[in-house]
Design a protein around this motif. Structure first.
Motif, PDB file in Angstrom:
ATOM      1  N   LEU A  47      42.711  48.531  32.327  1.00  0.00           N
ATOM      2  CA  LEU A  47      43.972  48.544  32.276  1.00  0.00           C
ATOM      3  C   LEU A  47      44.678  48.022  33.585  1.00  0.00           C
ATOM      4  O   LEU A  47      45.874  47.749  33.598  1.00  0.00           O
ATOM      5  CB  LEU A  47      44.596  50.116  32.265  1.00  0.00           C
ATOM      6  CG  LEU A  47      44.094  50.849  30.886  1.00  0.00           C
ATOM      7  CD1 LEU A  47      44.685  52.252  30.757  1.00  0.00           C
ATOM      8  CD2 LEU A  47      44.864  50.115  29.678  1.00  0.00           C
ATOM      9  N   PHE A  48      43.781  47.957  34.625  1.00  0.00           N
ATOM     10  CA  PHE A  48      44.420  47.550  35.920  1.00  0.00           C
ATOM     11  C   PHE A  48      43.900  46.240  36.268  1.00  0.00           C
ATOM     12  O   PHE A  48      44.036  45.646  37.189  1.00  0.00           O
ATOM     13  CB  PHE A  48      43.977  48.488  37.000  1.00  0.00           C
ATOM     14  CG  PHE A  48      44.477  49.871  36.956  1.00  0.00           C
ATOM     15  CD1 PHE A  48      45.767  50.165  37.346  1.00  0.00           C
ATOM     16  CD2 PHE A  48      43.609  50.918  36.135  1.00  0.00           C
ATOM     17  CE1 PHE A  48      46.119  51.587  37.210  1.00  0.00           C
ATOM     18  CE2 PHE A  48      44.390  52.145  36.033  1.00  0.00           C
ATOM     19  CZ  PHE A  48      45.515  52.453  36.420  1.00  0.00           C
ATOM     20  N   THR A  49      43.273  45.443  35.193  1.00  0.00           N
ATOM     21  CA  THR A  49      42.849  44.325  35.598  1.00  0.00           C
ATOM     22  C   THR A  49      43.915  43.180  34.941  1.00  0.00           C
ATOM     23  O   THR A  49      44.212  43.488  33.657  1.00  0.00           O
ATOM     24  CB  THR A  49      41.613  43.688  34.634  1.00  0.00           C
ATOM     25  OG1 THR A  49      40.529  44.705  35.267  1.00  0.00           O
ATOM     26  CG2 THR A  49      41.057  42.351  35.070  1.00  0.00           C
ATOM     27  N   LEU A  50      44.279  42.251  35.781  1.00  0.00           N
ATOM     28  CA  LEU A  50      45.378  41.499  35.038  1.00  0.00           C
ATOM     29  C   LEU A  50      44.587  39.990  34.607  1.00  0.00           C
ATOM     30  O   LEU A  50      43.662  39.484  34.980  1.00  0.00           O
ATOM     31  CB  LEU A  50      46.329  40.831  36.264  1.00  0.00           C
ATOM     32  CG  LEU A  50      47.012  41.774  37.017  1.00  0.00           C
ATOM     33  CD1 LEU A  50      47.685  41.191  38.189  1.00  0.00           C
ATOM     34  CD2 LEU A  50      47.972  42.650  36.150  1.00  0.00           C
ATOM     35  N   THR A  51      45.308  39.656  33.273  1.00  0.00           N
ATOM     36  CA  THR A  51      44.553  38.498  32.748  1.00  0.00           C
ATOM     37  C   THR A  51      44.899  37.017  33.646  1.00  0.00           C
ATOM     38  O   THR A  51      46.040  36.934  34.400  1.00  0.00           O
ATOM     39  CB  THR A  51      45.326  38.278  31.341  1.00  0.00           C
ATOM     40  OG1 THR A  51      46.900  37.931  31.364  1.00  0.00           O
ATOM     41  CG2 THR A  51      44.940  39.483  30.445  1.00  0.00           C
ATOM     42  N   ASP A  52      44.313  35.973  33.042  1.00  0.00           N
ATOM     43  CA  ASP A  52      44.427  34.801  33.641  1.00  0.00           C
ATOM     44  C   ASP A  52      45.840  34.342  33.397  1.00  0.00           C
ATOM     45  O   ASP A  52      46.348  33.436  34.512  1.00  0.00           O
ATOM     46  CB  ASP A  52      43.566  33.698  33.096  1.00  0.00           C
ATOM     47  CG  ASP A  52      42.149  33.920  33.634  1.00  0.00           C
ATOM     48  OD1 ASP A  52      41.955  34.679  34.644  1.00  0.00           O
ATOM     49  OD2 ASP A  52      41.079  33.535  33.064  1.00  0.00           O
TER      50      ASP A  52
END
Length: 623
Positions: A47-52
């Motif tokens: 949930l706290f990881t941003l996509t490229d």
């Protein structure tokens, strides 16, 4: 350094331990500042990881953007789900700011009742939730602005949008960084933009086109044109007439350049009476384009799906009958890829005589189904649609036990499928990454297939029966962000409550609620006595005696006392819950580190004892 040699090993050990603690805190502080851009996300759905895609949007921000997060802590105190959501919003916004190197400024604002912050929230058009019977209101909203005073607002961040939080935040940043209105080139063989009727009266544009023009610049392109218009951001192709070779080539080059293309193809058009099977008759270049991008559609087949068909009234030879028309379909979210942002607030779609999409494996693109049927379906010839006989279609239906894809997203590398002449033109693309959405039905865009018109007070009122319009606008908005927004998908919601804490809270609340109920019963009884005395006096039935006056005063005093008791009960309940939360926080922030430190000291002490005991045991063995 002789003083070190003179120190006992015990003192040196304690000094080393103290230095270790200092170094630990120093490393934490340095790491906090230097490793802000690096995160370790252990949540199940990242949930706290941003996509490229999001990182690219942030990297492309050139001018300053300010994101103001309005949040009332009392809202989270009353509804813990909002508190968890607000924490996630803040964490992501802070991460956006860190990645932008200061170009995105994040501010948290806590509006208090009658404060300047609350006035600004109201002026911005934010939505507040009343908190209990007091005048306090709860805010959970976001306001974004850029250097040219463009503004984007999320009035209230509802929990049902939690799965699309990153998408919503990235879309806001993208819009503020590129605020210009997007231009769509529309190629269609249908009278979508209105026309002149046979009686000389103008036929208005389709409702869906009127909605498009509120958000985008829509420019028409004829199917016989030699080239596309300049400065187009996106193409929308809807059941076109036969495309000229030059135009087909220009469309292919547009798609290979990575610009978004939205297609509504139709093997059988309910609206084009002069050429209902145009895809089979004159769709050579159109079908070649679709196949080159990875989507094959049988030009003479439509999907039949009895389980999701619409009931209509049909005039049979024996009289009117109500029957399921198995090629007019109605789908809910079970058929949708709800993880894709294009289905935001889309609950139902009405589709008519759609085709089926299959992947052309030779194209090299990736196909992501957006709308997909169950296996109890089949493909019927378009010849059976003229004239239509719903009863005959239903009685003769045999399923082929295969799912059908009615809408799909196509992305990835593709090769040029249209060429003109023996030699390539200067600058011609032979391959490129495409970004295409294909829907195998165009009838679904027409007014009567998704809305019902009525007359109210002399005005035409449109009542939607399905979310066809919402789907189109979602697709256009999603695709107008290019690969950046189309690459974003929804994520699950992480909610792992502290069951022990919640259990203690429930016990405390139950204890106070019992006392509260007793007081409420007393209050009701007292108010009833007071009302009885006053109503009798008001009707002139009795004269209030001194005893009644005294009783009224006593009852009023009792009412005040009971109400004060209720307030005390509520305060006590809140204090107990706050005290419990404080204890849990202290255990997390202080108790756990102290426990680790204690374990280290025990391990250290045991090690010293073993080291001391070793020489002693050896000496005893010698004696």
């Amino acid at each position: 350094m002789t003083w070190l040699a003179q120190m006992s090993k015990s003192k040196l050990s304690w000094i080393a331990l103290a230095l270790g603690v200092v170094i630990l805190f120093a490393v934490n502080m340095i790491g906090w500042e230097s490793l802000k851009l690096y995160r370790f996300d252990v949540t199940e759905n990242k949930l706290f990881t941003l996509t490229d895609s999001t990182r690219k949007v942030i990297a492309d921000v050139e001018d300053p953007i300010t994101l103001k997060f309005y949040y009332t802590d009392a809202l989270g105190a009353r509804a813990p789900a909002y508190a968890l959501y607000a924490d996630r919003v803040q964490a992501l916004l802070a991460h956006y700011s860190s990645l932008s190197n200061g170009r995105i400024v994040f501010q948290k604002i806590s509006p208090e009742p009658f404060s300047d912050e609350e006035d600004r929230a109201v002026a911005a058009g934010l939505t507040a939730i009343p908190l209990g019977t007091s005048q306090e209101k709860g805010y959970l909203a976001l306001v974004g602005s850029n250097s040219t005073d463009d503004e984007e607002i999320i009035p209230f961040m509802t929990l049902d949008r939690a799965t699309f939080l990153e998408y919503d935040l990235t879309r806001m940043v993208h819009k503020l960084s590129k605020p210009e209105r997007k231009t769509i080139g529309l190629i269609t063989g249908l009278d979508m933009r209105g026309s002149m009727g046979a009686d000389g009266k103008p036929i208005p544009a389709w409702l869906i086109v009127q909605q498009m023009e509120e958000f985008f610049n829509v420019r028409a392109i004829t199917s016989t044109a030699k080239k596309l218009l300049d400065n187009l951001d996106m193409l929308m192709i809807v059941a076109p007439d036969e495309l000229s070779d030059d135009l087909a080539f220009a469309i292919d080059q547009f798609a290979l350049s990575g610009k978004p293309v939205v297609v509504f193809a139709d093997p059988f058009s309910e609206l084009n009476q002069r050429n209902p099977t145009g895809l089979a008759k004159n769709g050579k270049n159109f079908l070649k384009l679709l196949s080159g991008w990875g989507a094959d559609i049988a030009p003479d087949k439509v999907v039949a799906d009895p389980q999701n068909s619409r009931r209509i009234q049909f005039s049979s030879p024996t009289g009117p009958v109500v029957v399921n028309y198995i090629v007019w379909l109605s789908y809910n979210d079970k058929a949708f890829d709800t993880g894709d942002a294009v289905f935001s607030k889309v609950e139902r779609l009405m589709i008519a005589t759609p085709g089926a999409i299959t992947l052309n494996k030779d194209a090299g693109t990736r196909l992501q189904p957006l709308i997909q049927t169950g296996p109890e379906t089949s493909l019927l010839s378009t010849d059976l649609m003229v004239p239509p006989n719903p009863l005959k279609l239903l009685n003769g239906f045999l399923p082929d036990d295969k799912t059908k894809i009615i809408a799909a997203r196509l992305t990835g590398p593709a090769k040029a499928s249209i060429s003109i002449g023996a030699q390539s033109k200067p600058g011609q693309l032979v391959q490129g990454d495409v970004n295409v959405v294909v829907v195998a039905d165009a009838d679904m865009l027409f007014d009567s297939f998704w809305a019902r018109a009525s007359n109210s007070g002399g005005q035409r009122v449109i009542v939607p029966m399905a979310n066809n319009q919402d789907l189109l606008l979602n697709i256009l908005e999603n695709m107008s962000g290019g690969a950046a927004l189309s690459g974003l998908r929804g994520r699950g919601i992480e909610s792992r409550p502290f069951t022990l804490v919640q259990g203690l809270q429930r016990q405390a609340e139950l204890r106070y609620r019992k006392r509260e109920q007793v007081l409420k019963d007393k209050l009701t009884l007292a108010q009833k006595k007071l009302n009885d005395i006053q109503s009798s006096a008001a009707k002139g039935q009795v004269v209030i005696s001194d005893e009644d006056k005294t009783a009224i005063l006593n009852i009023r005093q009792e009412v005040v006392t009971v109400r004060r008791g209720l307030r005390d009960v509520q305060r006590s309940l809140n204090k107990d819950i706050e005290r419990l939360e404080f204890r849990v926080q202290m255990i997390n922030t202080i108790g756990v580190p102290l426990l680790i430190l204690f374990a280290a000291l025990v391990w250290f002490g045991l090690g010293r004892r073993r080291r001391k005991k070793g020489p002693q045991d050896k000496a005893e063995g010698l004696t």
